[in-house]
Scaffold this active site. Sequence first.
Site, PDB file in Angstrom:
ATOM      1  N   ASP A   1      37.096  49.140  42.104  1.00 26.33           N
ATOM      2  CA  ASP A   1      37.641  48.654  40.838  1.00 26.33           C
ATOM      3  C   ASP A   1      38.676  49.609  40.248  1.00 26.33           C
ATOM      4  OD1 ASP A   1      36.024  46.393  41.009  1.00 26.33           O
ATOM      5  OD2 ASP A   1      34.364  47.380  40.003  1.00 26.33           O
TER       6      ASP A   1
ATOM      7  N   HIS B   1      38.518  41.564  38.197  1.00 23.91           N
ATOM      8  CA  HIS B   1      37.266  42.210  37.785  1.00 23.91           C
ATOM      9  C   HIS B   1      36.954  41.806  36.350  1.00 23.91           C
ATOM     10  CE1 HIS B   1      34.094  45.195  37.682  1.00 23.91           C
ATOM     11  NE2 HIS B   1      34.576  45.622  36.519  1.00 23.91           N
TER      12      HIS B   1
ATOM     13  N   GLU C   1      39.814  34.488  33.030  1.00 22.67           N
ATOM     14  CA  GLU C   1      40.034  34.874  34.427  1.00 22.67           C
ATOM     15  C   GLU C   1      40.849  33.807  35.141  1.00 22.67           C
ATOM     16  OE1 GLU C   1      36.627  36.058  36.736  1.00 22.67           O
ATOM     17  OE2 GLU C   1      35.629  36.897  34.992  1.00 22.67           O
TER      18      GLU C   1
END
Length: 223
Positions: free
Chosen positions: A150, A114, A179
């Site tokens: 999430d 996320h 990421e």
Amino acid sequence: MSSSRKRVAILISGRGSNMRSLIEAAEDADFPAEIALVLSNRPDAGGLAVAQEAGIATAVVDHKAYPKDRAGFDAAVDEVLREAEIELVCLAGFMRLLTPGFVEGWRDRMINIHPSLLPLFPGLHTHERAIEAGMRLAGCTVHYVRPEMDSGPIIAQASVPIAFDDTPETLAKRVLTVEHEIYPLALALVAAGLARVENERLVIDPSLPLDTTDMLIAPSFGG
């Protein structure tokens, strides 16, 4: 290819940017996971072609074939995963809310990335919200998936500074870079059994080295 490598499915909805980083990491024969399947809910997802070029099996379960039937869609996805003998699932830009039944069926075997430092800014438009809130740091989180969006035990996080002239687009580019670094690391930890969940908290194997700032560093899979 070692049979001890965990069979992983990556679920995507688009171009599969994080999927690429996982595929590249798994090209190392000593990486503890192999990407056995890439599944999309959209037949036109760009990441499918990338996976096919890498020699990875692909599948499509079109969510449009299950109007107002989230459970039916999830059951179809679950069937594909189990037929492929998948052991771990990575969500990588998979833009579907999964039902609690599906999530519980893959509990502690499904992880997600996320683009915020959870628990801050769950949901969409994370970069806009971080800038509007006056945050000086943004980042990303890899976590185990739970029915609540999430949420779930956090495996790894990485932060990037927010510049005073940042736009959501410029910030997103920098966050995406980290990421690509932490998602393969997190998958490796889970696949190698170096990370697990106890009482809804992450437990790290004591053999995993820590640097002086107590940030996780990747173990040497090549020995």
